[in-house]
Design a protein around this motif. Structure first.
Motif, mmCIF file in Angstrom:
data_model
loop_
_atom_site.group_PDB
_atom_site.id
_atom_site.type_symbol
_atom_site.label_atom_id
_atom_site.label_comp_id
_atom_site.label_asym_id
_atom_site.label_seq_id
_atom_site.Cartn_x
_atom_site.Cartn_y
_atom_site.Cartn_z
ATOM 1 N N ARG A 1 1.433 11.376 2.310
ATOM 2 C CA ARG A 1 2.777 11.554 2.876
ATOM 3 C C ARG A 1 3.718 12.278 1.925
ATOM 4 N N ALA B 1 0.451 5.311 0.833
ATOM 5 C CA ALA B 1 -0.431 6.370 1.324
ATOM 6 C C ALA B 1 0.003 7.671 0.655
ATOM 7 N N PHE C 1 -5.361 5.967 -0.327
ATOM 8 C CA PHE C 1 -4.442 4.831 -0.470
ATOM 9 C C PHE C 1 -4.473 4.184 -1.841
ATOM 10 N N THR D 1 0.845 -1.194 0.000
ATOM 11 C CA THR D 1 0.000 0.000 0.000
ATOM 12 C C THR D 1 0.881 1.245 0.000
#
Ligand code: ARG
Length: 594
Positions: free
Chosen positions: A62, A59, A95, A57
Protein backbone atom coordinates in the motif's frame (compact mmCIF):
# COMPACT_ATOMS: atom_id res chain seq x y z
CA UNK A 1 1.42 5.36 30.24
CA UNK A 2 4.14 7.17 32.12
CA UNK A 3 6.52 4.24 32.38
CA UNK A 4 6.49 3.55 28.65
CA UNK A 5 9.09 4.87 26.21
CA UNK A 6 8.22 8.16 24.46
CA UNK A 7 6.50 8.14 21.07
CA UNK A 8 5.87 10.78 18.43
CA UNK A 9 2.38 12.25 18.40
CA UNK A 10 0.23 11.54 15.37
CA UNK A 11 -2.62 13.97 14.72
CA UNK A 12 -6.01 12.38 15.21
CA UNK A 13 -4.72 9.77 17.63
CA UNK A 14 -5.26 9.91 21.35
CA UNK A 15 -3.46 7.35 23.51
CA UNK A 16 -5.18 8.78 26.58
CA UNK A 17 -8.48 7.36 25.35
CA UNK A 18 -7.23 4.47 23.21
CA UNK A 19 -4.15 2.54 24.28
CA UNK A 20 -3.81 0.89 20.88
CA UNK A 21 -3.21 4.30 19.31
CA UNK A 22 0.10 4.26 21.15
CA UNK A 23 1.00 0.70 20.19
CA UNK A 24 0.13 1.44 16.55
CA UNK A 25 2.32 4.51 16.65
CA UNK A 26 5.18 2.40 18.01
CA UNK A 27 4.78 -0.02 15.12
CA UNK A 28 4.51 2.80 12.57
CA UNK A 29 7.67 4.38 13.92
CA UNK A 30 9.74 1.24 13.41
CA UNK A 31 8.53 0.78 9.86
CA UNK A 32 9.05 4.42 8.91
CA UNK A 33 12.52 4.47 10.50
CA UNK A 34 13.51 1.48 8.40
CA UNK A 35 11.91 2.68 5.17
CA UNK A 36 12.60 6.35 4.50
CA UNK A 37 11.08 8.54 3.17
CA UNK A 38 7.90 7.03 4.68
CA UNK A 39 6.58 9.13 7.53
CA UNK A 40 5.13 7.78 10.77
CA UNK A 41 1.74 9.22 9.78
CA UNK A 42 1.76 7.41 6.45
CA UNK A 43 2.57 4.09 8.02
CA UNK A 44 0.15 4.62 10.89
CA UNK A 45 -2.84 4.55 8.55
CA UNK A 46 -1.68 1.17 7.31
CA UNK A 47 -1.38 -0.52 10.71
CA UNK A 48 -4.36 -2.89 10.84
CA UNK A 49 -5.54 -5.47 13.32
CA UNK A 50 -4.03 -8.84 12.46
CA UNK A 51 -5.87 -12.05 11.71
CA UNK A 52 -5.84 -15.11 13.99
CA UNK A 53 -3.18 -14.82 16.64
CA UNK A 54 -1.48 -11.78 15.12
CA UNK A 55 -1.81 -8.49 16.96
CA UNK A 56 -1.19 -6.00 14.15
CA UNK A 57 -0.33 -6.29 10.48
CA UNK A 58 1.15 -3.89 7.95
CA UNK A 59 0.61 -4.60 4.25
CA UNK A 60 3.68 -3.18 2.51
CA UNK A 61 2.37 -2.75 -1.06
CA UNK A 62 0.00 0.00 0.00
CA UNK A 63 2.95 2.37 0.43
CA UNK A 64 3.98 2.00 -3.23
CA UNK A 65 7.68 2.09 -2.45
CA UNK A 66 10.26 1.24 -5.10
CA UNK A 67 11.92 -2.15 -4.64
CA UNK A 68 10.76 -5.68 -3.90
CA UNK A 69 8.55 -6.30 -0.87
CA UNK A 70 10.95 -8.95 0.40
CA UNK A 71 13.77 -6.46 0.49
CA UNK A 72 11.61 -3.83 2.16
CA UNK A 73 10.47 -6.32 4.76
CA UNK A 74 14.07 -7.41 5.25
CA UNK A 75 15.04 -3.85 6.12
CA UNK A 76 12.37 -3.64 8.82
CA UNK A 77 13.31 -7.05 10.22
CA UNK A 78 17.03 -6.40 10.35
CA UNK A 79 16.59 -3.11 12.12
CA UNK A 80 14.12 -4.53 14.61
CA UNK A 81 14.88 -4.59 18.31
CA UNK A 82 12.18 -5.41 20.76
CA UNK A 83 11.15 -2.82 23.31
CA UNK A 84 8.41 -2.15 25.84
CA UNK A 85 5.84 -1.72 23.06
CA UNK A 86 6.60 -4.32 20.46
CA UNK A 87 7.85 -7.82 21.14
CA UNK A 88 8.47 -9.24 17.69
CA UNK A 89 7.95 -8.96 13.98
CA UNK A 90 7.63 -11.64 11.32
CA UNK A 91 7.35 -11.42 7.60
CA UNK A 92 4.96 -13.31 5.37
CA UNK A 93 4.95 -12.34 1.70
CA UNK A 94 3.81 -8.72 1.52
CA UNK A 95 2.82 -8.59 5.18
CA UNK A 96 4.64 -7.67 8.33
CA UNK A 97 3.08 -9.18 11.45
CA UNK A 98 3.73 -7.60 14.83
CA UNK A 99 3.27 -9.00 18.32
CA UNK A 100 2.96 -6.57 21.20
CA UNK A 101 4.54 -6.84 24.61
CA UNK A 102 1.78 -8.79 26.34
CA UNK A 103 2.50 -7.71 29.84
CA UNK A 104 2.46 -4.03 28.93
CA UNK A 105 -0.64 -4.38 26.78
CA UNK A 106 -2.52 -5.94 29.66
CA UNK A 107 -1.40 -3.42 32.24
CA UNK A 108 -1.96 -0.37 30.06
CA UNK A 109 -5.40 -1.40 28.84
CA UNK A 110 -6.76 -2.41 32.23
CA UNK A 111 -5.38 0.79 33.76
CA UNK A 112 -7.10 2.84 31.11
CA UNK A 113 -10.42 1.06 31.42
CA UNK A 114 -10.26 1.54 35.17
CA UNK A 115 -9.20 5.17 34.95
CA UNK A 116 -11.87 6.08 32.42
CA UNK A 117 -14.57 4.22 34.30
CA UNK A 118 -13.94 5.46 37.81
CA UNK A 119 -11.93 8.63 37.72
CA UNK A 120 -13.24 10.84 34.94
CA UNK A 121 -13.79 14.56 35.05
CA UNK A 122 -17.44 14.15 34.09
CA UNK A 123 -17.95 11.61 36.86
CA UNK A 124 -19.45 9.26 34.28
CA UNK A 125 -17.81 6.23 32.67
CA UNK A 126 -15.96 7.37 29.57
CA UNK A 127 -14.05 4.37 28.31
CA UNK A 128 -14.75 4.01 24.58
CA UNK A 129 -15.84 7.61 24.17
CA UNK A 130 -13.90 10.23 22.23
CA UNK A 131 -14.08 13.95 21.56
CA UNK A 132 -14.04 13.93 17.76
CA UNK A 133 -17.42 15.70 17.62
CA UNK A 134 -16.60 18.41 20.11
CA UNK A 135 -18.34 21.68 19.25
CA UNK A 136 -20.46 20.09 16.55
CA UNK A 137 -24.21 19.70 16.50
CA UNK A 138 -26.20 16.87 14.99
CA UNK A 139 -29.96 16.52 14.65
CA UNK A 140 -31.11 12.92 14.62
CA UNK A 141 -34.67 12.21 13.63
CA UNK A 142 -36.04 8.74 14.36
CA UNK A 143 -39.08 6.62 15.19
CA UNK A 144 -41.60 9.10 13.71
CA UNK A 145 -44.81 7.02 13.80
CA UNK A 146 -48.12 8.27 12.44
CA UNK A 147 -50.83 9.14 14.89
CA UNK A 148 -54.00 7.10 14.42
CA UNK A 149 -52.24 4.71 12.08
CA UNK A 150 -50.41 1.53 12.97
CA UNK A 151 -46.94 1.47 14.46
CA UNK A 152 -45.22 -0.97 12.17
CA UNK A 153 -41.91 -2.75 12.45
CA UNK A 154 -40.33 -0.12 10.22
CA UNK A 155 -41.01 2.39 12.98
CA UNK A 156 -39.56 -0.01 15.51
CA UNK A 157 -36.34 -0.33 13.53
CA UNK A 158 -36.10 3.43 13.19
CA UNK A 159 -36.58 3.72 16.95
CA UNK A 160 -33.90 1.17 17.79
CA UNK A 161 -31.31 2.31 15.26
CA UNK A 162 -32.01 5.97 15.96
CA UNK A 163 -31.58 5.57 19.72
CA UNK A 164 -28.27 3.84 19.06
CA UNK A 165 -27.10 6.68 16.80
CA UNK A 166 -28.09 9.30 19.36
CA UNK A 167 -26.05 7.49 22.03
CA UNK A 168 -23.18 6.99 19.62
CA UNK A 169 -22.91 10.65 18.59
CA UNK A 170 -23.12 11.72 22.22
CA UNK A 171 -20.30 9.40 23.14
CA UNK A 172 -18.21 10.91 20.35
CA UNK A 173 -18.61 14.36 21.83
CA UNK A 174 -21.36 15.70 19.55
CA UNK A 175 -24.14 17.90 20.77
CA UNK A 176 -27.13 15.74 19.88
CA UNK A 177 -30.71 16.85 19.40
CA UNK A 178 -33.10 13.96 18.96
CA UNK A 179 -36.40 14.52 17.20
CA UNK A 180 -39.48 12.42 16.82
CA UNK A 181 -41.17 13.66 13.64
CA UNK A 182 -44.73 12.49 14.15
CA UNK A 183 -47.14 11.90 11.31
CA UNK A 184 -49.61 14.19 13.04
CA UNK A 185 -51.03 16.02 10.04
CA UNK A 186 -52.91 15.17 6.91
CA UNK A 187 -56.35 14.23 5.66
CA UNK A 188 -56.54 11.30 8.07
CA UNK A 189 -57.28 13.82 10.82
CA UNK A 190 -60.28 15.08 8.91
CA UNK A 191 -61.42 11.44 8.75
CA UNK A 192 -60.93 10.96 12.46
CA UNK A 193 -62.78 14.17 13.25
CA UNK A 194 -65.75 12.93 11.24
CA UNK A 195 -65.47 9.45 12.76
CA UNK A 196 -65.06 10.76 16.28
CA UNK A 197 -68.50 12.31 16.24
CA UNK A 198 -69.94 8.86 15.71
CA UNK A 199 -67.51 6.48 17.40
CA UNK A 200 -65.44 8.60 19.75
CA UNK A 201 -65.34 8.04 23.48
CA UNK A 202 -63.58 10.36 25.87
CA UNK A 203 -63.06 7.49 28.29
CA UNK A 204 -61.43 5.21 25.73
CA UNK A 205 -59.35 8.08 24.53
CA UNK A 206 -57.93 8.72 27.97
CA UNK A 207 -57.36 5.03 28.59
CA UNK A 208 -55.34 4.45 25.43
CA UNK A 209 -55.39 7.27 22.90
CA UNK A 210 -53.25 5.44 20.37
CA UNK A 211 -55.56 2.45 20.24
CA UNK A 212 -58.79 4.42 20.33
CA UNK A 213 -57.83 6.79 17.51
CA UNK A 214 -56.71 3.84 15.45
CA UNK A 215 -60.05 2.10 16.03
CA UNK A 216 -61.99 5.22 15.09
CA UNK A 217 -59.90 5.60 11.96
CA UNK A 218 -60.55 2.00 10.93
CA UNK A 219 -64.31 2.42 11.51
CA UNK A 220 -64.64 5.67 9.62
CA UNK A 221 -62.69 4.23 6.72
CA UNK A 222 -65.24 1.44 6.52
CA UNK A 223 -68.00 4.03 6.44
CA UNK A 224 -66.19 5.94 3.73
CA UNK A 225 -66.22 2.86 1.51
CA UNK A 226 -69.98 2.93 1.59
CA UNK A 227 -70.66 6.65 1.70
CA UNK A 228 -68.55 8.97 -0.48
CA UNK A 229 -69.82 11.87 1.57
CA UNK A 230 -67.57 10.89 4.46
CA UNK A 231 -64.45 11.75 2.50
CA UNK A 232 -65.89 15.02 1.36
CA UNK A 233 -66.69 15.96 4.95
CA UNK A 234 -63.24 14.85 6.06
CA UNK A 235 -61.52 16.93 3.39
CA UNK A 236 -63.55 19.96 4.41
CA UNK A 237 -62.58 19.41 8.00
CA UNK A 238 -58.89 19.08 7.20
CA UNK A 239 -59.06 22.24 5.10
CA UNK A 240 -60.35 24.06 8.15
CA UNK A 241 -57.43 22.68 10.12
CA UNK A 242 -54.99 23.86 7.48
CA UNK A 243 -56.58 27.29 7.56
CA UNK A 244 -55.96 27.43 11.28
CA UNK A 245 -59.62 27.31 12.33
CA UNK A 246 -59.38 26.94 16.12
CA UNK A 247 -62.68 25.06 16.42
CA UNK A 248 -61.37 22.38 14.08
CA UNK A 249 -58.03 22.19 15.89
CA UNK A 250 -59.11 21.77 19.51
CA UNK A 251 -59.81 18.04 19.40
CA UNK A 252 -56.82 17.34 17.23
CA UNK A 253 -54.61 18.97 19.83
CA UNK A 254 -55.94 16.71 22.58
CA UNK A 255 -55.51 13.61 20.39
CA UNK A 256 -51.94 14.50 19.65
CA UNK A 257 -51.08 15.25 23.23
CA UNK A 258 -52.60 12.06 24.61
CA UNK A 259 -50.92 9.96 21.92
CA UNK A 260 -47.55 11.51 22.70
CA UNK A 261 -48.05 10.82 26.39
CA UNK A 262 -48.76 7.18 25.70
CA UNK A 263 -45.78 6.89 23.38
CA UNK A 264 -43.51 8.50 25.94
CA UNK A 265 -44.27 5.74 28.42
CA UNK A 266 -43.49 3.09 25.84
CA UNK A 267 -40.27 4.75 24.69
CA UNK A 268 -39.22 4.92 28.33
CA UNK A 269 -39.64 1.20 28.66
CA UNK A 270 -37.44 0.81 25.61
CA UNK A 271 -34.84 3.17 27.10
CA UNK A 272 -35.35 5.54 24.18
CA UNK A 273 -35.64 9.30 24.56
CA UNK A 274 -36.38 12.40 22.50
CA UNK A 275 -35.48 16.00 23.06
CA UNK A 276 -38.47 17.09 21.07
CA UNK A 277 -41.71 15.64 19.76
CA UNK A 278 -42.11 17.59 16.59
CA UNK A 279 -44.16 16.50 13.61
CA UNK A 280 -45.57 17.30 10.23
CA UNK A 281 -48.09 19.64 11.86
CA UNK A 282 -45.29 21.78 13.22
CA UNK A 283 -43.78 22.67 9.87
CA UNK A 284 -44.72 26.30 9.41
CA UNK A 285 -46.91 27.10 6.46
CA UNK A 286 -44.85 30.22 5.77
CA UNK A 287 -41.75 28.05 5.32
CA UNK A 288 -43.52 25.91 2.78
CA UNK A 289 -44.66 28.99 0.87
CA UNK A 290 -41.19 30.48 0.98
CA UNK A 291 -39.67 27.26 -0.29
CA UNK A 292 -42.09 27.18 -3.21
CA UNK A 293 -41.44 30.83 -4.00
CA UNK A 294 -37.71 30.27 -4.08
CA UNK A 295 -38.12 27.26 -6.35
CA UNK A 296 -40.38 29.26 -8.67
CA UNK A 297 -37.96 32.15 -8.75
CA UNK A 298 -35.16 29.77 -9.66
CA UNK A 299 -37.28 28.40 -12.49
CA UNK A 300 -37.35 24.90 -11.06
CA UNK A 301 -41.12 24.54 -10.84
CA UNK A 302 -43.45 23.58 -13.61
CA UNK A 303 -47.24 23.59 -13.56
CA UNK A 304 -48.91 20.34 -14.55
CA UNK A 305 -52.72 20.52 -14.45
CA UNK A 306 -52.59 23.01 -11.63
CA UNK A 307 -50.17 20.95 -9.56
CA UNK A 308 -46.66 22.24 -8.88
CA UNK A 309 -43.90 19.89 -9.91
CA UNK A 310 -40.11 19.69 -9.85
CA UNK A 311 -38.67 17.61 -12.64
CA UNK A 312 -35.94 15.31 -11.35
CA UNK A 313 -35.84 12.94 -14.33
CA UNK A 314 -32.29 14.02 -15.08
CA UNK A 315 -31.22 12.31 -11.88
CA UNK A 316 -33.60 9.38 -12.37
CA UNK A 317 -35.72 10.55 -9.47
CA UNK A 318 -38.94 11.07 -11.38
CA UNK A 319 -41.18 14.09 -11.07
CA UNK A 320 -41.80 15.37 -7.57
CA UNK A 321 -45.14 16.95 -6.73
CA UNK A 322 -44.82 19.79 -4.24
CA UNK A 323 -48.33 21.11 -4.15
CA UNK A 324 -51.57 19.50 -5.18
CA UNK A 325 -54.22 21.06 -7.37
CA UNK A 326 -56.43 21.87 -4.37
CA UNK A 327 -53.55 23.70 -2.74
CA UNK A 328 -53.13 21.31 0.22
CA UNK A 329 -49.62 20.66 1.39
CA UNK A 330 -47.89 17.35 1.08
CA UNK A 331 -45.34 15.14 2.81
CA UNK A 332 -42.45 16.09 0.53
CA UNK A 333 -43.02 19.83 0.79
CA UNK A 334 -43.23 19.56 4.56
CA UNK A 335 -39.90 17.75 4.63
CA UNK A 336 -38.24 20.39 2.45
CA UNK A 337 -39.62 23.28 4.47
CA UNK A 338 -38.98 21.43 7.72
CA UNK A 339 -35.28 21.06 6.92
CA UNK A 340 -34.96 24.77 6.15
CA UNK A 341 -36.76 25.64 9.34
CA UNK A 342 -34.56 23.33 11.37
CA UNK A 343 -31.44 24.84 9.90
CA UNK A 344 -32.63 28.31 10.87
CA UNK A 345 -33.38 27.10 14.36
CA UNK A 346 -30.37 24.89 15.09
CA UNK A 347 -27.60 25.63 12.54
CA UNK A 348 -26.69 21.96 12.62
CA UNK A 349 -23.44 20.51 11.34
CA UNK A 350 -25.26 17.36 10.35
CA UNK A 351 -28.82 16.10 10.23
CA UNK A 352 -29.65 12.42 10.09
CA UNK A 353 -32.97 10.90 9.06
CA UNK A 354 -33.46 7.32 10.20
CA UNK A 355 -36.09 6.12 7.75
CA UNK A 356 -36.81 2.79 6.04
CA UNK A 357 -35.26 2.07 2.65
CA UNK A 358 -38.81 1.99 1.30
CA UNK A 359 -38.58 5.76 1.36
CA UNK A 360 -35.20 5.98 -0.41
CA UNK A 361 -36.75 7.81 -3.35
CA UNK A 362 -38.58 10.28 -1.15
CA UNK A 363 -35.41 11.12 0.79
CA UNK A 364 -33.26 11.44 -2.29
CA UNK A 365 -35.85 13.70 -3.96
CA UNK A 366 -36.01 15.90 -0.96
CA UNK A 367 -32.23 16.13 -0.51
CA UNK A 368 -31.83 16.82 -4.22
CA UNK A 369 -34.37 19.63 -4.21
CA UNK A 370 -32.57 21.32 -1.31
CA UNK A 371 -29.34 21.09 -3.30
CA UNK A 372 -31.01 22.57 -6.36
CA UNK A 373 -32.18 25.38 -4.13
CA UNK A 374 -28.48 25.97 -3.44
CA UNK A 375 -28.62 25.78 0.30
CA UNK A 376 -24.98 25.48 1.31
CA UNK A 377 -25.92 23.11 4.13
CA UNK A 378 -27.85 20.72 1.87
CA UNK A 379 -24.99 18.24 1.86
CA UNK A 380 -25.11 18.01 5.63
CA UNK A 381 -28.23 15.86 5.44
CA UNK A 382 -27.87 12.13 5.64
CA UNK A 383 -30.35 9.32 5.22
CA UNK A 384 -29.68 6.28 7.41
CA UNK A 385 -31.87 3.59 5.93
CA UNK A 386 -32.65 -0.02 6.75
CA UNK A 387 -34.34 -3.08 5.29
CA UNK A 388 -37.68 -4.75 5.94
CA UNK A 389 -38.66 -7.06 8.74
CA UNK A 390 -40.88 -10.00 8.07
CA UNK A 391 -42.83 -12.10 10.51
CA UNK A 392 -43.22 -9.65 13.35
CA UNK A 393 -46.62 -10.78 14.53
CA UNK A 394 -47.77 -11.80 17.97
CA UNK A 395 -49.75 -14.90 18.84
CA UNK A 396 -52.85 -12.74 18.56
CA UNK A 397 -52.06 -11.60 15.05
CA UNK A 398 -50.40 -8.76 13.25
CA UNK A 399 -48.76 -6.06 15.27
CA UNK A 400 -50.35 -2.64 15.03
CA UNK A 401 -49.16 -1.02 18.24
CA UNK A 402 -45.80 -0.63 19.89
CA UNK A 403 -47.11 -1.81 23.24
CA UNK A 404 -48.14 -5.10 21.65
CA UNK A 405 -44.55 -5.77 20.70
CA UNK A 406 -43.31 -4.87 24.15
CA UNK A 407 -45.95 -6.97 25.90
CA UNK A 408 -45.38 -9.97 23.67
CA UNK A 409 -41.61 -9.79 24.14
CA UNK A 410 -42.05 -9.68 27.91
CA UNK A 411 -44.55 -12.55 27.91
CA UNK A 412 -42.57 -14.79 25.61
CA UNK A 413 -39.54 -14.25 27.82
CA UNK A 414 -41.50 -14.77 31.02
CA UNK A 415 -42.79 -18.13 29.81
CA UNK A 416 -39.33 -19.14 28.76
CA UNK A 417 -37.89 -18.32 32.18
CA UNK A 418 -40.66 -20.18 33.99
CA UNK A 419 -39.53 -23.36 32.27
CA UNK A 420 -36.59 -23.54 34.67
CA UNK A 421 -38.44 -23.63 37.98
CA UNK A 422 -35.47 -23.39 40.34
CA UNK A 423 -33.88 -20.53 38.56
CA UNK A 424 -37.21 -18.80 38.18
CA UNK A 425 -37.84 -18.90 41.92
CA UNK A 426 -34.53 -17.22 42.57
CA UNK A 427 -35.40 -14.17 40.45
CA UNK A 428 -36.27 -11.19 42.59
CA UNK A 429 -38.41 -9.31 40.11
CA UNK A 430 -39.43 -11.74 37.36
CA UNK A 431 -41.82 -9.29 35.69
CA UNK A 432 -39.31 -6.58 35.17
CA UNK A 433 -36.48 -8.99 34.45
CA UNK A 434 -38.38 -10.74 31.69
CA UNK A 435 -39.43 -7.39 30.26
CA UNK A 436 -35.82 -6.17 30.07
CA UNK A 437 -34.52 -9.42 28.63
CA UNK A 438 -37.39 -9.55 26.14
CA UNK A 439 -36.67 -6.04 24.94
CA UNK A 440 -32.97 -6.89 24.72
CA UNK A 441 -33.88 -9.89 22.58
CA UNK A 442 -35.87 -7.77 20.16
CA UNK A 443 -33.16 -5.13 19.92
CA UNK A 444 -30.30 -7.58 19.41
CA UNK A 445 -32.16 -9.40 16.67
CA UNK A 446 -32.73 -6.07 15.00
CA UNK A 447 -29.16 -4.80 15.23
CA UNK A 448 -27.24 -8.03 14.68
CA UNK A 449 -26.85 -7.70 10.91
CA UNK A 450 -26.16 -4.84 8.54
CA UNK A 451 -29.00 -2.33 8.59
CA UNK A 452 -29.86 -2.68 4.95
CA UNK A 453 -30.53 -6.43 5.18
CA UNK A 454 -34.09 -7.61 5.40
CA UNK A 455 -34.65 -10.16 8.12
CA UNK A 456 -37.37 -12.41 9.44
CA UNK A 457 -38.25 -11.87 13.03
CA UNK A 458 -38.17 -15.05 15.08
CA UNK A 459 -39.60 -15.25 18.60
CA UNK A 460 -37.92 -18.60 19.31
CA UNK A 461 -34.56 -17.16 18.54
CA UNK A 462 -35.31 -13.96 20.41
CA UNK A 463 -36.02 -15.82 23.66
CA UNK A 464 -33.13 -18.28 23.47
CA UNK A 465 -30.26 -18.13 25.95
CA UNK A 466 -28.05 -19.93 23.46
CA UNK A 467 -26.29 -18.48 20.47
CA UNK A 468 -25.76 -14.80 19.85
CA UNK A 469 -29.03 -13.59 21.33
CA UNK A 470 -30.16 -10.80 23.62
CA UNK A 471 -30.79 -13.15 26.56
CA UNK A 472 -27.29 -14.59 26.16
CA UNK A 473 -25.79 -11.12 26.30
CA UNK A 474 -27.72 -10.20 29.44
CA UNK A 475 -26.68 -13.52 30.96
CA UNK A 476 -23.02 -12.79 30.20
CA UNK A 477 -23.29 -9.46 32.00
CA UNK A 478 -25.15 -10.94 34.96
CA UNK A 479 -22.51 -13.61 35.32
CA UNK A 480 -19.76 -11.01 35.40
CA UNK A 481 -21.66 -9.03 38.01
CA UNK A 482 -22.10 -12.15 40.08
CA UNK A 483 -18.37 -12.95 40.39
CA UNK A 484 -17.98 -9.71 42.27
CA UNK A 485 -20.88 -10.57 44.56
CA UNK A 486 -19.52 -14.08 45.13
CA UNK A 487 -16.05 -12.91 46.12
CA UNK A 488 -16.56 -10.20 48.71
CA UNK A 489 -13.25 -11.15 50.37
CA UNK A 490 -11.39 -9.56 47.43
CA UNK A 491 -13.03 -6.18 47.88
CA UNK A 492 -12.28 -3.39 48.01
CA UNK A 493 -9.71 -4.06 45.31
CA UNK A 494 -6.38 -2.28 45.83
CA UNK A 495 -5.59 0.70 43.58
CA UNK A 496 -4.42 -0.33 40.10
CA UNK A 497 -0.74 0.31 40.79
CA UNK A 498 -0.86 -2.31 43.52
CA UNK A 499 -2.46 -4.96 41.35
CA UNK A 500 0.07 -7.30 39.84
CA UNK A 501 -1.14 -7.80 36.28
CA UNK A 502 1.78 -10.08 35.51
CA UNK A 503 -0.42 -12.83 36.96
CA UNK A 504 -2.58 -12.52 33.87
CA UNK A 505 0.18 -12.73 31.31
CA UNK A 506 0.50 -16.49 31.12
CA UNK A 507 -3.15 -17.09 30.24
CA UNK A 508 -4.06 -16.76 26.57
CA UNK A 509 -7.69 -16.42 27.64
CA UNK A 510 -6.96 -13.43 29.81
CA UNK A 511 -4.92 -11.89 27.04
CA UNK A 512 -7.81 -12.37 24.58
CA UNK A 513 -10.21 -10.62 26.91
CA UNK A 514 -7.94 -7.67 27.57
CA UNK A 515 -7.02 -7.32 23.91
CA UNK A 516 -10.72 -7.10 23.05
CA UNK A 517 -11.23 -4.45 25.72
CA UNK A 518 -8.47 -2.49 24.02
CA UNK A 519 -10.29 -2.58 20.69
CA UNK A 520 -13.49 -1.03 22.06
CA UNK A 521 -12.60 2.63 21.37
CA UNK A 522 -11.94 1.62 17.74
CA UNK A 523 -15.27 -0.23 17.57
CA UNK A 524 -17.02 2.99 18.54
CA UNK A 525 -15.13 5.02 15.93
CA UNK A 526 -15.93 2.56 13.17
CA UNK A 527 -19.61 2.62 14.14
CA UNK A 528 -19.62 6.40 13.84
CA UNK A 529 -18.31 6.12 10.30
CA UNK A 530 -20.61 3.35 9.14
CA UNK A 531 -23.70 4.12 11.23
CA UNK A 532 -23.94 0.37 11.78
CA UNK A 533 -24.90 -0.98 15.18
CA UNK A 534 -23.91 -4.48 14.06
CA UNK A 535 -20.21 -3.89 14.74
CA UNK A 536 -20.98 -3.07 18.35
CA UNK A 537 -23.22 -6.14 18.64
CA UNK A 538 -20.46 -8.32 17.23
CA UNK A 539 -18.00 -6.82 19.69
CA UNK A 540 -20.31 -7.52 22.63
CA UNK A 541 -20.63 -11.16 21.61
CA UNK A 542 -16.91 -11.61 20.98
CA UNK A 543 -16.22 -10.25 24.43
CA UNK A 544 -18.90 -12.47 26.00
CA UNK A 545 -17.43 -15.52 24.27
CA UNK A 546 -13.90 -14.67 25.35
CA UNK A 547 -15.12 -14.33 28.92
CA UNK A 548 -17.02 -17.57 28.91
CA UNK A 549 -13.97 -19.44 27.53
CA UNK A 550 -11.93 -18.03 30.39
CA UNK A 551 -14.11 -19.18 33.30
CA UNK A 552 -12.52 -22.61 33.64
CA UNK A 553 -8.86 -21.68 33.53
CA UNK A 554 -9.01 -18.14 34.86
CA UNK A 555 -11.11 -18.75 37.95
CA UNK A 556 -11.48 -16.31 40.81
CA UNK A 557 -13.17 -18.17 43.63
CA UNK A 558 -11.13 -21.32 43.07
CA UNK A 559 -7.85 -19.38 43.14
CA UNK A 560 -6.11 -19.66 46.50
CA UNK A 561 -3.37 -17.10 45.89
CA UNK A 562 -5.09 -13.85 46.80
CA UNK A 563 -2.81 -11.70 44.61
CA UNK A 564 -3.65 -13.79 41.58
CA UNK A 565 -7.36 -13.82 42.45
CA UNK A 566 -7.33 -10.02 42.78
CA UNK A 567 -5.68 -9.51 39.39
CA UNK A 568 -8.30 -11.74 37.79
CA UNK A 569 -11.14 -10.10 39.63
CA UNK A 570 -9.91 -6.74 38.43
CA UNK A 571 -9.83 -7.94 34.85
CA UNK A 572 -13.41 -9.25 35.10
CA UNK A 573 -14.52 -5.97 36.62
CA UNK A 574 -13.01 -4.08 33.70
CA UNK A 575 -14.66 -6.49 31.28
CA UNK A 576 -18.00 -5.94 32.99
CA UNK A 577 -17.69 -2.18 32.58
CA UNK A 578 -16.85 -2.41 28.91
CA UNK A 579 -19.59 -4.93 28.18
CA UNK A 580 -22.06 -2.67 29.98
CA UNK A 581 -20.82 0.33 28.00
CA UNK A 582 -21.36 -1.50 24.71
CA UNK A 583 -24.84 -2.61 25.78
CA UNK A 584 -25.76 0.89 26.87
CA UNK A 585 -24.56 2.26 23.56
CA UNK A 586 -27.05 -0.13 21.97
CA UNK A 587 -29.73 1.34 24.29
CA UNK A 588 -29.84 -1.86 26.34
CA UNK A 589 -30.02 -1.71 30.14
CA UNK A 590 -27.52 -4.25 31.48
CA UNK A 591 -28.98 -6.41 34.27
CA UNK A 592 -27.10 -7.11 37.49
CA UNK A 593 -29.11 -10.19 38.42
CA UNK A 594 -31.47 -12.65 36.86
N1 ARG B 1 -44.13 9.25 9.52
C1 ARG B 1 -43.46 8.70 8.38
C2 ARG B 1 -43.95 7.31 8.08
O1 ARG B 1 -44.44 6.64 8.96
C3 ARG B 1 -41.98 8.62 8.59
C4 ARG B 1 -41.31 9.95 8.70
C5 ARG B 1 -39.90 9.91 8.26
N2 ARG B 1 -39.26 11.18 8.38
C6 ARG B 1 -39.33 12.17 7.48
N3 ARG B 1 -38.72 13.30 7.74
N4 ARG B 1 -39.97 12.02 6.34
O2 ARG B 1 -43.85 6.84 6.97
Amino acid sequence: MSSMPQLPHIPGTDPSSCVFDAFRTAIAKRVSDALPPLTVEQVYNGVDYGKKGVDFTVALPRFRLPGKVDELAGKVLSKFEKDEWVESVTHDKAFLHFQLNTSNVIREILNQVHQLTHATESGKPEYGTNTSGKGKKVIIEYSSPNIAKSFHVGHLRSTIIGAFLANLYKSCGWDVISLNYLGDWGTQFGMIAVGFEKYGSQEELEKDAIKHLFDVYVQVNKDANEDPNVKVEAAKWFKRMEDGDESALTNWRVWRELSVKKYEGEYNRLNVHFDEYTGESKVGKEWQDKALERLEAMGLISDVDGAKIVDLEKWKMGKAVLRKKDGTSIYLTRDIAGAIERYEKYTFDKMIYVVSSQQDLHLSQFFKILKLMEFPWADRLEHVNYGLVQGMSTRKGTVVFLDQIIKEAAQVMHEQMQKNEDKYKAIEDPENTSLEIGITGVKIQDMAAKRINNYTFNWDRMKSFEGDTGPYLQYAHVRLASIGRNNPHLFPLPPPEQIDTSHLVSSPHARDIVFLLGTYPDVVKVALKTHEPSGVVTFAFKLSHAISSAWDTVGVKSEKDIEVARARMWMYECARHVLAAAMELLSIRPLEKM
